[in-house]
Structures are given as structure tokens and as C-alpha cells.
Write a protein that holds these residues in place. Structure first.
Motif, PDB file in Angstrom:
ATOM      1  N   THR A  11       0.841  -1.189   0.000  1.00  0.00           N
ATOM      2  CA  THR A  11       0.000   0.000   0.000  1.00  0.00           C
ATOM      3  C   THR A  11       0.883   1.248   0.000  1.00  0.00           C
ATOM      4  O   THR A  11       2.098   1.167   0.228  1.00  0.00           O
ATOM      5  CB  THR A  11      -0.906   0.032   1.243  1.00  0.00           C
ATOM      6  N   ILE A  12       0.274   2.402  -0.230  1.00  0.00           N
ATOM      7  CA  ILE A  12       1.027   3.665  -0.214  1.00  0.00           C
ATOM      8  C   ILE A  12       1.673   3.876   1.151  1.00  0.00           C
ATOM      9  O   ILE A  12       2.836   4.283   1.250  1.00  0.00           O
ATOM     10  CB  ILE A  12       0.110   4.851  -0.544  1.00  0.00           C
ATOM     11  N   ASP A  13       0.932   3.574   2.213  1.00  0.00           N
ATOM     12  CA  ASP A  13       1.485   3.742   3.567  1.00  0.00           C
ATOM     13  C   ASP A  13       2.660   2.796   3.797  1.00  0.00           C
ATOM     14  O   ASP A  13       3.662   3.189   4.409  1.00  0.00           O
ATOM     15  CB  ASP A  13       0.403   3.487   4.627  1.00  0.00           C
ATOM     16  N   GLU A  14       2.551   1.558   3.311  1.00  0.00           N
ATOM     17  CA  GLU A  14       3.640   0.597   3.484  1.00  0.00           C
ATOM     18  C   GLU A  14       4.872   1.022   2.698  1.00  0.00           C
ATOM     19  O   GLU A  14       6.008   0.923   3.176  1.00  0.00           O
ATOM     20  CB  GLU A  14       3.176  -0.794   3.048  1.00  0.00           C
ATOM     21  N   SER A  16       5.634   4.052   1.981  1.00  0.00           N
ATOM     22  CA  SER A  16       6.179   5.214   2.686  1.00  0.00           C
ATOM     23  C   SER A  16       6.984   4.790   3.907  1.00  0.00           C
ATOM     24  O   SER A  16       8.005   5.406   4.233  1.00  0.00           O
ATOM     25  CB  SER A  16       5.044   6.157   3.109  1.00  0.00           C
ATOM     26  N   ASP A  17       6.530   3.732   4.585  1.00  0.00           N
ATOM     27  CA  ASP A  17       7.282   3.201   5.734  1.00  0.00           C
ATOM     28  C   ASP A  17       8.557   2.496   5.286  1.00  0.00           C
ATOM     29  O   ASP A  17       9.554   2.461   6.004  1.00  0.00           O
ATOM     30  CB  ASP A  17       6.421   2.214   6.530  1.00  0.00           C
ATOM     31  N   GLU A 122       0.141  14.977  -8.101  1.00  0.00           N
ATOM     32  CA  GLU A 122      -0.273  14.128  -6.976  1.00  0.00           C
ATOM     33  C   GLU A 122      -1.759  13.810  -7.064  1.00  0.00           C
ATOM     34  O   GLU A 122      -2.190  12.664  -6.861  1.00  0.00           O
ATOM     35  CB  GLU A 122       0.044  14.828  -5.662  1.00  0.00           C
ATOM     36  N   LYS A 126      -3.597  10.063  -7.656  1.00  0.00           N
ATOM     37  CA  LYS A 126      -4.631   9.474  -6.794  1.00  0.00           C
ATOM     38  C   LYS A 126      -5.812   8.979  -7.621  1.00  0.00           C
ATOM     39  O   LYS A 126      -6.338   7.883  -7.384  1.00  0.00           O
ATOM     40  CB  LYS A 126      -5.100  10.504  -5.758  1.00  0.00           C
TER      41      LYS A 126
END
Length: 253
Positions: A11-14, A16-17, A122, A126
Motif C-alpha cells: 500500500t502507499i502507507d507501506e 512510505s514506511d 499528486e 490518486k
């Protein structure tokens, strides 16, 4: 990085992490390094649990996830060289006037215009992700757009060499008549087929090990008589790295 599925399926969050949690392990999406829950990892005189250890690993080995992405080839980021340069400056927190000084030209209004265009990019990204998400929910996974993923360092790869899983299996069965763990009958001349064959061959190496040239040759000899050509192409096509003095080889992450 050989297996790209965790990276591209994150995912985008993953992303980013810079890591994902897989069962009891934390896996670095940038190099596939793994940290297991329940194990304490000593780093620079400090003991870390797995989740803290992988964050520390990313900081020490990759500087930051942001730096890793900014260093990716433009074919993955979609950024022009100038946009990439500007993002480097933005990441440092420089003002528009400070960036103009760094660039030795332009004006603050020009930089503000670039900031605006990146924000628009951006928004477009999305919407595009949402469109592809909706499309993938309806798509049959056996359709022809199920493309093979190559590691991010692979060279010679562009849209001309889009390869489906079905095509990959046909190529492998043609060139490895005894199975992919067996001998290579002939080495293909077409770029697309070379990529498929080399991707299969590199799986025979330990990704966490460095090899001497003799060790590399011993692994490649049973695969193909002209093992020196295979070794050279593994380097040229970005599947493996080697030291400047050619004494050490390793799988490129």
C-alpha cells in the motif's frame, strides 16, 4: 531485489514506511532484509526489537525511504530530472528563494509554479490509482495484462519488453527443456527472452551472499557451457553487481 511482488503489492502507507509486516516478520521493501518478532537485534551498541530494528536498518542502509525513491530511475517515478532535483531541495525544507540560489537561476515564482504542478500531479496520481484499483477488481487475473515484474535495478527493460506470465512460462519451457532447475539448451538472442532466462538463472544464487568469480562459475557451468557469457549478461542486465576489482559478485537488490 529478485521478487518484486511485495514491493509492487504494498500500500502507499507501506511504501512510505519502507517495510511490510508478513506474519512474524518485518520485511524491508527496499532490499528484502527481514527482522523477526521475538528476536533482539544489536545495532551500534543498542538493542532493538524487530519493528524498531527495521526502521533503524532503513536509516542506516538506505538513508531514508524518501532518498531511495528519489534515486530510482525515472521510468519508475515518472519524474523529469528537473522535477527530481526540485524534490531533493523540497525535502531539505528550502524556501523558493533558497532553491533559486541553489539552481543559480530562475525565480521564486517559477519554483512556486513547479510546486503547483507537482501538487496537480499528486491529484492525478490518486485518481489514476483509484481507476486502476476499480479495473483490477473487475479484471480476470488470467488476462493478458498480468505482466511479469523485474527488479528495479534491471536494465534494458522498457515498454517494448512487456512480458506476460503466460509468455514467460512458454519461454522458460522452450529454453529449459528439463525444467528451470536444469540445463539451459541455448541462450536466446532476443532481449525479451534474455530477460526471462536471466531472471530465472539469478534465482539459483543466495541473495545474502557474496561470491568469488570461481564460485559464480561453478554455479553457472552446469547451466550453460558458455558460462562466461551468462555471468557477463547477469552484470550487464543489472541482475548482479560486482566489485571494481571483479573479486566479489552479489545479487543486486
Amino acid at each position: 531485489m529478485g521478487n518484486q511482488e511485495p514491493f509492487w503489492n504494498a500500500t502507499i502507507d507501506e511504501l512510505s514506511d519502507g517495510y511490510i509486516q508478513s506474519g512474524d516478520e518485518y520485511v524491508c521493501l527496499l532490499c528484502s532484509e527481514r527482522f523477526e518478532d521475538g528476536i533482539i537485534y544489536p545495532m551500534d551498541g543498542t538493542l532493538y526489537e524487530a519493528k524498531k530494528a527495521i526502521a533503524r536498518h532503513i536509516e542506516e542502509i538506505h538513508t531514508s525511504v524518501l532518498h531511495f525513491f528519489l534515486d530510482l530511475d525515472k521510468k519508475y517515478t515518472g519524474l523529469s530530472d528537473h522535477q527530481n532535483e526540485l524534490l531533493h531541495y523540497f525535502s531539505k525544507g528550502l524556501s523558493d528563494k533558497e532553491i533559486v540560489k541553489e539552481l543559480n537561476g530562475g525565480s521564486p515564482s517559477t519554483i512556486r509554479n513547479h510546486r503547483f504542478k507537482l501538487k496537480e500531479k499528486e491529484k492525478q496520481a490518486k485518481v489514476f490509482l483509484a481507476l486502476m484499483n476499480l479495473l483490477n477488481k473487475k479484471a480476470d487475473k488470467k488476462t493478458e495484462d498480468n505482466f511479469v515484474s523485474f527488479h528495479k535495478g534491471a536494465k534494458m527493460v522498457d515498454e517494448r519488453y512487456a512480458i506476460t506470465e503466460e509468455e514467460k512460462q512458454k519461454v522458460l519451457s522452450t529454453y529449459f527443456k528439463q525444467g528451470t532447475d536444469g540445463k539451459l539448451d541455448t541462450f536466446p538472442s532476443k532481449e525479451k527472452r534474455k530477460l526471462i532466462v536471466l531472471q530465472s538463472i539469478v534465482k539459483r544464487f543466495d541473495r545474502n551472499k557474496k561470491y568469488g568469480e570461481k564460485e559464480i562459475n561453478e554455479i553457472l557451468k552446469p547451466i550453460y557451457s558458455d558460462f562466461a557469457t551468462i555471468r557477463r549478461y547477469l552484470i550487464e542486465y543489472g541482475f548482479m553487481n560486482r566489485s571494481k576489482d571483479c573479486t566479489e559478485y552479489w545479487v543486486k537488490n
